[in-house]
Design an enzyme around this catalytic site. Structure first.
Site, PDB file in Angstrom:
ATOM      1  CE1 TYR A 158      -3.941   2.645   1.090  1.00  0.00           C
ATOM      2  CE2 TYR A 158      -1.723   3.018   2.905  1.00  0.00           C
ATOM      3  CZ  TYR A 158      -3.148   3.183   2.130  1.00  0.00           C
ATOM      4  OH  TYR A 158      -4.421   4.560   2.469  1.00  0.00           O
ATOM      5  CE  LYS A 162      -3.461   5.413  -1.100  1.00  0.00           C
ATOM      6  NZ  LYS A 162      -4.633   6.570  -1.635  1.00  0.00           N
TER       7      LYS A 162
HETATM    8  N1  LIG Z   1      -9.511   6.190   6.497  1.00  0.00           N
HETATM    9  C1  LIG Z   1      -7.920   6.474   6.806  1.00  0.00           C
HETATM   10  O1  LIG Z   1      -8.289   6.957   8.173  1.00  0.00           O
HETATM   11  C2  LIG Z   1      -6.975   6.927   5.262  1.00  0.00           C
HETATM   12  C3  LIG Z   1      -5.595   7.866   6.244  1.00  0.00           C
HETATM   13  C4  LIG Z   1      -4.850   7.881   4.679  1.00  0.00           C
HETATM   14  C5  LIG Z   1      -5.034   7.489   3.240  1.00  0.00           C
HETATM   15  N2  LIG Z   1      -6.766   6.697   3.387  1.00  0.00           N
HETATM   16  C6  LIG Z   1      -6.955   7.039   2.101  1.00  0.00           C
HETATM   17  O2  LIG Z   1      -8.046   7.839   1.773  1.00  0.00           O
HETATM   18  C7  LIG Z   1      -9.108   6.958   0.579  1.00  0.00           C
HETATM   19  C8  LIG Z   1     -10.556   6.601   0.998  1.00  0.00           C
HETATM   20  O3  LIG Z   1     -10.469   5.727   1.854  1.00  0.00           O
HETATM   21  P1  LIG Z   1     -11.389   5.565   2.954  1.00  0.00           P
HETATM   22  O4  LIG Z   1     -11.951   4.673   3.578  1.00  0.00           O
HETATM   23  O5  LIG Z   1     -12.201   7.246   2.652  1.00  0.00           O
HETATM   24  O6  LIG Z   1     -12.632   4.310   1.321  1.00  0.00           O
HETATM   25  P2  LIG Z   1     -13.721   3.687   1.504  1.00  0.00           P
HETATM   26  O7  LIG Z   1     -13.263   2.621   2.028  1.00  0.00           O
HETATM   27  O8  LIG Z   1     -14.935   3.797   2.194  1.00  0.00           O
HETATM   28  O9  LIG Z   1     -13.665   4.206  -0.083  1.00  0.00           O
HETATM   29  C9  LIG Z   1     -14.520   5.829  -0.868  1.00  0.00           C
HETATM   30  C10 LIG Z   1     -15.331   4.407  -2.088  1.00  0.00           C
HETATM   31  O10 LIG Z   1     -14.902   3.975  -2.545  1.00  0.00           O
HETATM   32  C11 LIG Z   1     -15.753   2.591  -3.139  1.00  0.00           C
HETATM   33  N3  LIG Z   1     -15.084   1.630  -3.468  1.00  0.00           N
HETATM   34  C12 LIG Z   1     -13.626   0.797  -3.549  1.00  0.00           C
HETATM   35  N4  LIG Z   1     -13.630  -0.115  -4.247  1.00  0.00           N
HETATM   36  C13 LIG Z   1     -13.743   0.365  -5.952  1.00  0.00           C
HETATM   37  C14 LIG Z   1     -14.093  -0.522  -6.814  1.00  0.00           C
HETATM   38  N5  LIG Z   1     -13.381  -0.959  -6.869  1.00  0.00           N
HETATM   39  N6  LIG Z   1     -14.076   0.475  -7.408  1.00  0.00           N
HETATM   40  C15 LIG Z   1     -15.010   1.582  -6.707  1.00  0.00           C
HETATM   41  N7  LIG Z   1     -15.878   1.320  -6.321  1.00  0.00           N
HETATM   42  C16 LIG Z   1     -14.863   1.810  -5.456  1.00  0.00           C
HETATM   43  C17 LIG Z   1     -16.060   2.168  -2.240  1.00  0.00           C
HETATM   44  O11 LIG Z   1     -17.288   1.343  -2.780  1.00  0.00           O
HETATM   45  C18 LIG Z   1     -16.554   4.034  -1.137  1.00  0.00           C
HETATM   46  O12 LIG Z   1     -17.515   4.317  -1.555  1.00  0.00           O
HETATM   47  C19 LIG Z   1      -8.407   5.783  -0.141  1.00  0.00           C
HETATM   48  O13 LIG Z   1      -7.423   6.363  -1.235  1.00  0.00           O
HETATM   49  C20 LIG Z   1      -7.472   5.688   1.375  1.00  0.00           C
HETATM   50  O14 LIG Z   1      -6.639   4.592   1.437  1.00  0.00           O
HETATM   51  C21 LIG Z   1      -8.053   7.356   4.139  1.00  0.00           C
END
Ligand SMILES: NC(=O)c1ccc[n+]([C@@H]2O[C@H](COP(=O)([O-])OP(=O)(O)OC[C@H]3O[C@@H](n4cnc5c(N)ncnc54)[C@H](O)[C@@H]3O)[C@@H](O)[C@H]2O)c1
Length: 266
Positions: A158, A162
């Site tokens: 991951y 990134k």
């Molecule tokens: N939550 C955190 O603390 C955190 C920290 C650092 C980075 N991030 C990054 O933030 C972003 C969002 O994370 P999140 O946990 O809110 O995401 P999430 O898992 O809620 O996904 C966001 C949306 O993407 C959709 N999705 C997932 N796989 C898909 C696919 N193959 N095709 C189309 N749609 C798809 C899901 O249905 C969801 O509605 C990501 O890039 C993640 O790496 C999150």
């Protein structure tokens, strides 16, 4: 003239169905954009598209799996046919696999690259190709992670994806800058999301952690940064990585704590 300069612009939010994606879609709509919400979960995409419509903007729900290149290309073409040429793209989808490196398979590795990095290349290429043909310029914002800035145990694939994303953003910014297409990334720290909700225990850990602000971020705080980078407010910013991490990457709090407990010989 509006502050954001986004009135009437067309935006596509990839992974817009919940959490940061939902917040970003709604922020863009409030700033004046028509918004297409792409997600692989139909119900989520439709719910957020409805919310956008309630704000008085045109909206569209698009169902596609971002790891499928043909599906992404079709989705971009469908959005452009329905809403008109896109000026804003925000890529949100991404997920970390937690696994020791020695147990990680090639399939694990490739899946992490596909859902965190490769699809951004595929989507940005499709959208930028159209922006270049229309000579419209545009703004692309990609959600990365602080795991692309520093190493972390248990999610090497991951983090590598990134880190690659930040580099891809710089290369896209360099290649398309003279065509008026700005490309930037937002790197979240620890954010409370529907997939990763807080518990009393996690909040206690964050309060006493190395994060200067001592709390998790919200999806609206990520959306605010994405909106800034998509708007005229960041008109001379491109190839940039904006950390939205409560100061996590800025501070060496461990160092302070460590030296406080050591005794001085003076
Ligand atoms: N939550 C955190 O603390 C955190 C920290 C650092 C980075 N991030 C990054 O933030 C972003 C969002 O994370 P999140 O946990 O809110 O995401 P999430 O898992 O809620 O996904 C966001 C949306 O993407 C959709 N999705 C997932 N796989 C898909 C696919 N193959 N095709 C189309 N749609 C798809 C899901 O249905 C969801 O509605 C990501 O890039 C993640 O790496 C999150």
């Amino acid at each position: 003239m509006s502050l954001f300069g986004l009135e009437g612009k067309k935006a596509l939010v990839i992974g817009g169905g919940r959490g940061m994606g939902e917040s970003t879609a709604l922020h863009l709509a409030r700033a004046g954009c028509d918004v297409a919400v792409l997600d692989n979960a139909r119900e989520r995409a439709e719910l957020v598209a409805d919310e956008v419509a309630k704000l008085g903007r045109r909206s569209m729900a698009v169902v596609a799996d971002i790891t499928d290149e043909a599906a992404v290309q079709k989705a971009v073409a469908d959005v452009e046919a329905e809403l008109g040429g896109l000026e804003v793209l925000v890529t949100i989808v991404g997920q970390a696999l937690f696994k020791p490196l020695v147990e990680m398979t090639l399939e694990d590795w490739d899946a992490e690259q596909a859902r965190n990095l490769r699809y951004v290349f595929v989507t940005a290429k499709a959208v930028a190709r159209s922006m270049l043909a229309r000579e419209s310029g545009g703004r692309i914002v990609c959600i990365g992670s602080i795991d692309g800035v520093v190493g972390a145990p248990m999610h090497a694939a991951y983090g590598a994806a990134k880190a690659g994303l930040m580099h891809l953003v710089k290369s896209m910014a360099a290649e398309w800058g003279r065509d008026g297409i700005r490309v930037n990334s937002v790197c979240p720290g620890s954010i409370t999301t529907p997939r990763l909700p807080e518990t009393p225990e996690s909040l206690a850990i964050l309060k006493d952690s190395v994060i200067p602000m001592g709390r998790p971020g919200t999806t609206d705080e990520i959306a605010g940064a994405a909106l800034f980078l998509a708007s005229d407010l960041s008109g001379y910013v491109t190839g940039h990585t904006l950390l939205v991490d409560g100061g996590w990457m800025a501070a060496n709090i461990f160092d302070t704590r460590f030296f406080n407990v050591k005794k001085s010989n003076e």
